[in-house]
Design a protein around this motif. Structure first.
Motif, short mmCIF file in Angstrom:
data_model
loop_
_atom_site.label_atom_id
_atom_site.label_comp_id
_atom_site.label_asym_id
_atom_site.label_seq_id
_atom_site.Cartn_x
_atom_site.Cartn_y
_atom_site.Cartn_z
N UNK A 116 -0.25 -4.00 -3.06
CA UNK A 116 -1.38 -3.07 -3.12
C UNK A 116 -1.76 -2.67 -1.71
N UNK A 117 -2.14 -1.42 -1.57
CA UNK A 117 -2.67 -0.96 -0.28
C UNK A 117 -4.17 -1.25 -0.28
N UNK A 118 -4.64 -1.97 0.73
CA UNK A 118 -6.05 -2.36 0.81
C UNK A 118 -6.83 -1.31 1.61
N UNK A 119 -8.15 -1.49 1.66
CA UNK A 119 -9.04 -0.51 2.26
C UNK A 119 -8.67 -0.12 3.69
N UNK A 120 -8.15 -1.08 4.48
CA UNK A 120 -7.81 -0.75 5.87
C UNK A 120 -6.41 -0.14 6.00
N UNK A 121 -5.76 0.14 4.86
CA UNK A 121 -4.46 0.81 4.87
C UNK A 121 -3.26 -0.12 4.84
N UNK A 122 -3.48 -1.44 5.02
CA UNK A 122 -2.36 -2.38 4.99
C UNK A 122 -1.87 -2.59 3.56
N UNK A 123 -0.59 -2.91 3.43
CA UNK A 123 0.02 -3.26 2.15
C UNK A 123 0.19 -4.77 2.09
N UNK A 124 -0.33 -5.40 1.03
CA UNK A 124 -0.25 -6.85 0.86
C UNK A 124 0.23 -7.18 -0.54
N UNK A 125 0.76 -8.38 -0.69
CA UNK A 125 1.28 -8.84 -1.96
C UNK A 125 0.13 -9.11 -2.93
N UNK A 126 0.24 -8.57 -4.15
CA UNK A 126 -0.74 -8.82 -5.21
C UNK A 126 -0.17 -9.80 -6.24
N UNK A 127 1.09 -9.58 -6.60
CA UNK A 127 1.77 -10.47 -7.56
C UNK A 127 3.17 -10.74 -7.03
N UNK A 128 3.54 -12.01 -7.00
CA UNK A 128 4.85 -12.46 -6.52
C UNK A 128 5.45 -13.28 -7.65
N UNK A 129 6.49 -12.75 -8.27
CA UNK A 129 7.05 -13.42 -9.44
C UNK A 129 8.55 -13.67 -9.28
N UNK A 130 8.93 -14.65 -8.46
CA UNK A 130 10.35 -15.00 -8.37
C UNK A 130 10.78 -15.80 -9.60
N UNK A 131 12.00 -15.55 -10.02
CA UNK A 131 12.57 -16.28 -11.15
C UNK A 131 13.93 -16.80 -10.71
N UNK A 132 14.07 -18.12 -10.69
CA UNK A 132 15.35 -18.72 -10.32
C UNK A 132 16.35 -18.50 -11.43
N UNK A 133 17.59 -18.24 -11.07
CA UNK A 133 18.64 -18.02 -12.07
C UNK A 133 18.51 -16.66 -12.69
N UNK A 134 19.07 -16.52 -13.85
CA UNK A 134 19.08 -15.24 -14.53
C UNK A 134 18.29 -15.33 -15.82
N UNK A 135 17.61 -14.26 -16.17
CA UNK A 135 16.91 -14.19 -17.45
C UNK A 135 17.85 -13.75 -18.57
N UNK A 136 19.02 -13.26 -18.20
CA UNK A 136 19.97 -12.80 -19.20
C UNK A 136 20.82 -13.96 -19.70
#
Length: 143
Positions: A116-136
């Motif tokens: 998300x871009x915050x009020x001061x214009x910076x982009x920061x992580x809102x959701x980080x969803x790593x998944x080890x291996x494969x979902x398939x």
């Protein structure tokens, strides 16, 4: 610590440039500095990097503990979409090194990130969803 991209260490910005985002994320992760890495996240961001959704102080503690032995992250962006002040990023990643007990560590998988871009214009992580291996599901090649 070696950071080769222009980065304010007190108020980092992942930027809206996908290649720069990835480079900043890699360099900060690989620095081993969990507190600096946590600054890439909004205060109320959710990360399930630990295997469970963490935010705030619990997320910071996990990052500090996990990054202390300086595991090495490699990542390749697979897709990126920006809509106004929100970005959706897909990444394939590999982490190698040692865990906190000195045991070999190898994790590979995919990650979906929302920035998300915050009020001061910076982009920061809102959701980080790593998944080890494969979902398939694995197939025998006959399908």
């Amino acid at each position: 610590m070696t950071i080769t991209v222009d980065l304010d260490l007190e108020k980092p910005d992942l930027t809206d440039d996908t290649d720069t985002q990835n480079e900043i994320f890699l360099q900060v992760f690989n620095s081993g500095d969990g507190a600096l890495f946590d600054r890439l996240y909004l205060e109320d961001s959710v990360s399930n990097f630990s295997g469970e959704p963490l935010t705030g102080a619990a997320r910071l503690k996990f990052f500090k503990d996990f990054l202390a032995p300086k595991p090495h992250l490699e990542a390749r962006v697979t897709h990126a979409y920006v809509a106004g002040d929100v970005a959706l990023i897909g990444v394939e990643f590999t982490i190698d090194g040692k865990d906190a007990d000195g045991e070999p560590l190898h994790i590979e998988g995919t990650c979906t990130d929302v920035l998300r871009r915050v009020e001061d214009g910076r982009w920061l992580m809102a959701i980080d969803r790593p998944v080890a291996g494969s979902l398939l599901p694995e197939t025998d090649g006959d399908n």
